[in-house]
Scaffold this active site. Structure first.
Site, PDB file in Angstrom:
ATOM      1  N   CYS A   1      40.811  39.811  46.843  1.00 48.75           N
ATOM      2  CA  CYS A   1      40.177  38.753  47.643  1.00 48.75           C
ATOM      3  C   CYS A   1      40.101  39.150  49.106  1.00 48.75           C
ATOM      4  O   CYS A   1      41.084  39.670  49.660  1.00 48.75           O
ATOM      5  CB  CYS A   1      40.994  37.471  47.589  1.00 48.75           C
ATOM      6  SG  CYS A   1      41.343  36.918  45.941  1.00 48.75           S
TER       7      CYS A   1
ATOM      8  N   MET B   1      35.339  38.263  41.805  1.00 51.17           N
ATOM      9  CA  MET B   1      34.154  37.599  41.282  1.00 51.17           C
ATOM     10  C   MET B   1      33.182  37.233  42.400  1.00 51.17           C
ATOM     11  O   MET B   1      32.059  36.832  42.140  1.00 51.17           O
ATOM     12  CB  MET B   1      34.539  36.365  40.453  1.00 51.17           C
ATOM     13  CG  MET B   1      35.317  36.690  39.189  1.00 51.17           C
ATOM     14  SD  MET B   1      34.746  38.146  38.270  1.00 51.17           S
ATOM     15  CE  MET B   1      33.030  37.822  38.040  1.00 51.17           C
TER      16      MET B   1
END
Ligand code: XMP
Length: 483
Positions: A309, A392
């Site tokens: 992230c 993602m």
């Protein structure tokens, strides 16, 4: 400027203080917990809904280990349903929809059916669904004429041992005895009109003996969850997943404390009150309260904590994970909503710490991405094997998602319009996932005994943390030795 007075902490900022313990063995502790309000599981581990982590293979392996996998949503609805169906078919006490063929089909059709599903036998039915026999590869070994009818070659009903729905009762003993007594591999289940209602296999019964802690639904099928987004066609996706038997829906968007996510949770709960819905991701107690008010049966916590992230760097937002989970878990406990700590776990110690601040389960991404069960193949670099993991919200995942959504290639000129909040990376190949689970659950079991706790609830109650300095962190690892 509004500034919170407390310093927010994460895994390496603290250690748990050892407590007097009556626990005599790591095996004397109980790691059972709740994934959602209604789904209890044997180990507190969930595999992440990332496309480099969880599809059917990972979800099956997770459920066998006693956890649960969340199948990602970056595929067509049909594929998504197929992945859930694979998990649901992987094992069950009674397989509800065994593969069948009509008695008037020809042998070539039977062979093709068996090959396409990679199975060794089919139940043979009449037009009205009555069981007429079974045909297996063994019946066909010496048959050279593929135009013959299945009914001519099958083992007929008169020679089959079956079990009636009335005889199965509440436990599996009668079925198990029949399988053992007659050395059977398969036991068809029929109703009083001889209609086929399911199939019990020796293999499935053996699997449940081998994995007594597996996460299973009321029909003995492995459990799995699946992710959905917040767009209107995600309601169609949810409907199809529920029809396929999914155990829980996970509404997963980067900023879960948003009207879009809350509305989706509300809609799903009103359409499917019997299916548990997880909402996320949030990082504050307010986020948990709003999710609970919308009807969430568990809340996923973690903004920017994951290994892949970069949300905190790109947007400036996030809360260090231990503080985020601690605040959220206090709210969750008052509301009776389990908290899933999502992201940043690297060791059994991290797992124990984040459970100790009040999480009920944790979600793992890149730790599982290098295993045999994650999607994708291994690649070789400098004589070492790796697998890929990607956020993602990474560039590549964004492009692929648009391609799935539109069915068209994304113009390379549009690539630079993406603002990625995740990265793509390599992780070392790690073999079967059960080895990773064994190590981190082993760490947790030991951790429970250091805390003088036999259960996760006792860990919540007994946990006491100390803050540490960089010197304390250095002392915590192997040091001053040649490794
Ligand atoms: P770990 O540390 O286990 O974390 O690899 C997995 C979790 O990371 C989140 N995730 C993302 N967060 N950008 C983000 O800010 C991304 O691109 C991204 N992809 C995954 C997610 O919650 C996952 O379970």
């Amino acid at each position: 400027m509004k500034l919170k007075p407390e310093i927010a902490l994460t895994f390496d900022d603290v250690l748990l203080v050892p407590k007097r313990s009556t626990v005599t063995s790591r095996h004397a502790v109980n790691t059972h917990t709740f994934f959602t309000k209604n789904i209890e599981i044997a180990i507190p581990i969930i595999s992440s809904n990332m496309d480099t982590v969880t599809e059917a293979d990972m979800a099956i392996a997770m459920a066998r280990q006693g956890g649960i996998g969340v199948i990602h949503r970056f595929m067509s609805i049909e594929q998504h349903v197929e992945e859930v169906a694979k998990v649901k078919r992987a094992e069950s006490f009674i397989m509800a929809h065994p593969y069948t063929i009509r008695a008037n089909a020809v042998l070539s059709a039977a062979r093709a059916e068996m090959e396409s599903h990679q199975i060794g036998g089919l139940m043979v039915l009449s037009e009205s669904g009555e069981l007429l026999g079974v045909i297996s590869t063994r019946d066909m070994i010496f048959e050279t004429n593929d135009a013959r009818l299945v009914s001519e070659v099958m083992t007929p009903r008169s020679k089959l041992i079956t079990i009636s729905t009335n005889d199965i009762g509440a436990n599996a003993d009668h079925a198990r005895n029949l399988l053992r007594e007659h050395k059977l591999e398969k036991l068809p289940v029929v109703d009083q009109n001889n209609h086929l209602v399911g199939l019990i296999t020796a293999q499935d019964i053996a699997k449940s003996v081998q994995a007594p802690n597996a996460s299973k639904d009321a029909n003995g099928r492995l459990r799995c969850a699946a992710a959905v987004g917040v767009k209107s066609d995600d309601l169609d996706r949810a409907a199809a997943l529920v029809a396929a038997g999914v155990d829980a829906l996970v509404v997963d968007i980067a900023h879960g404390h948003s009207d879009m996510a809350l509305n989706m949770v509300r809609q799903l709960k009103s359409c499917y009150p019997h299916v548990d819905v997880v909402g996320g991701n949030v990082a504050t107690a307010d986020g948990v309260r709003d999710m609970a008010e919308a009807g969430a049966d568990a809340v996923k916590v973690g903004i920017g904590a994951g290994s892949i992230c970069i949300t905190r760097i790109v947007t400036g937002f996030g809360v260090p994970q231990l503080t985020a989970v601690s605040e959220c878990a206090d709210a969750g406990r008052t509301l009776g909503v389990p908290i899933i700590a999502d992201g940043g776990i690297r060791t059994g110690g991290d797992l124990t710490k984040v459970l100790a601040v009040g999480a009920s389960t944790i979600m793992l991404g890149s730790m599982l991405a290098g295993t045999d069960e994650s999607p994708g193949s291994t690649l070789q670099r400098d004589n070492k094997r790796f697998k890929t993991v990607r956020g993602m919200a990474s560039l590549a995942a964004n492009i692929d998602r648009r391609q799935v959504e539109t069915g068209r290639e994304v113009d390379p000129e549009d690539w630079e319009k993406v603002v990625p909040e995740g990265v793509e990376a390599l992780v070392p190949y790690r073999g079967p996932m059960r080895k990773i689970i064994y190590q981190i659950v082993g760490g947790l079991r030991s951790g429970l005994s250091y805390a003088g706790a036999r259960t996760l609830q006792e860990l919540w109650n007994n946990a006491e943390f100390v803050r540490i300095t960089p010197a304390g962190r250095h002392e915590s690892g192997a040091h001053d030795v040649e490794l």
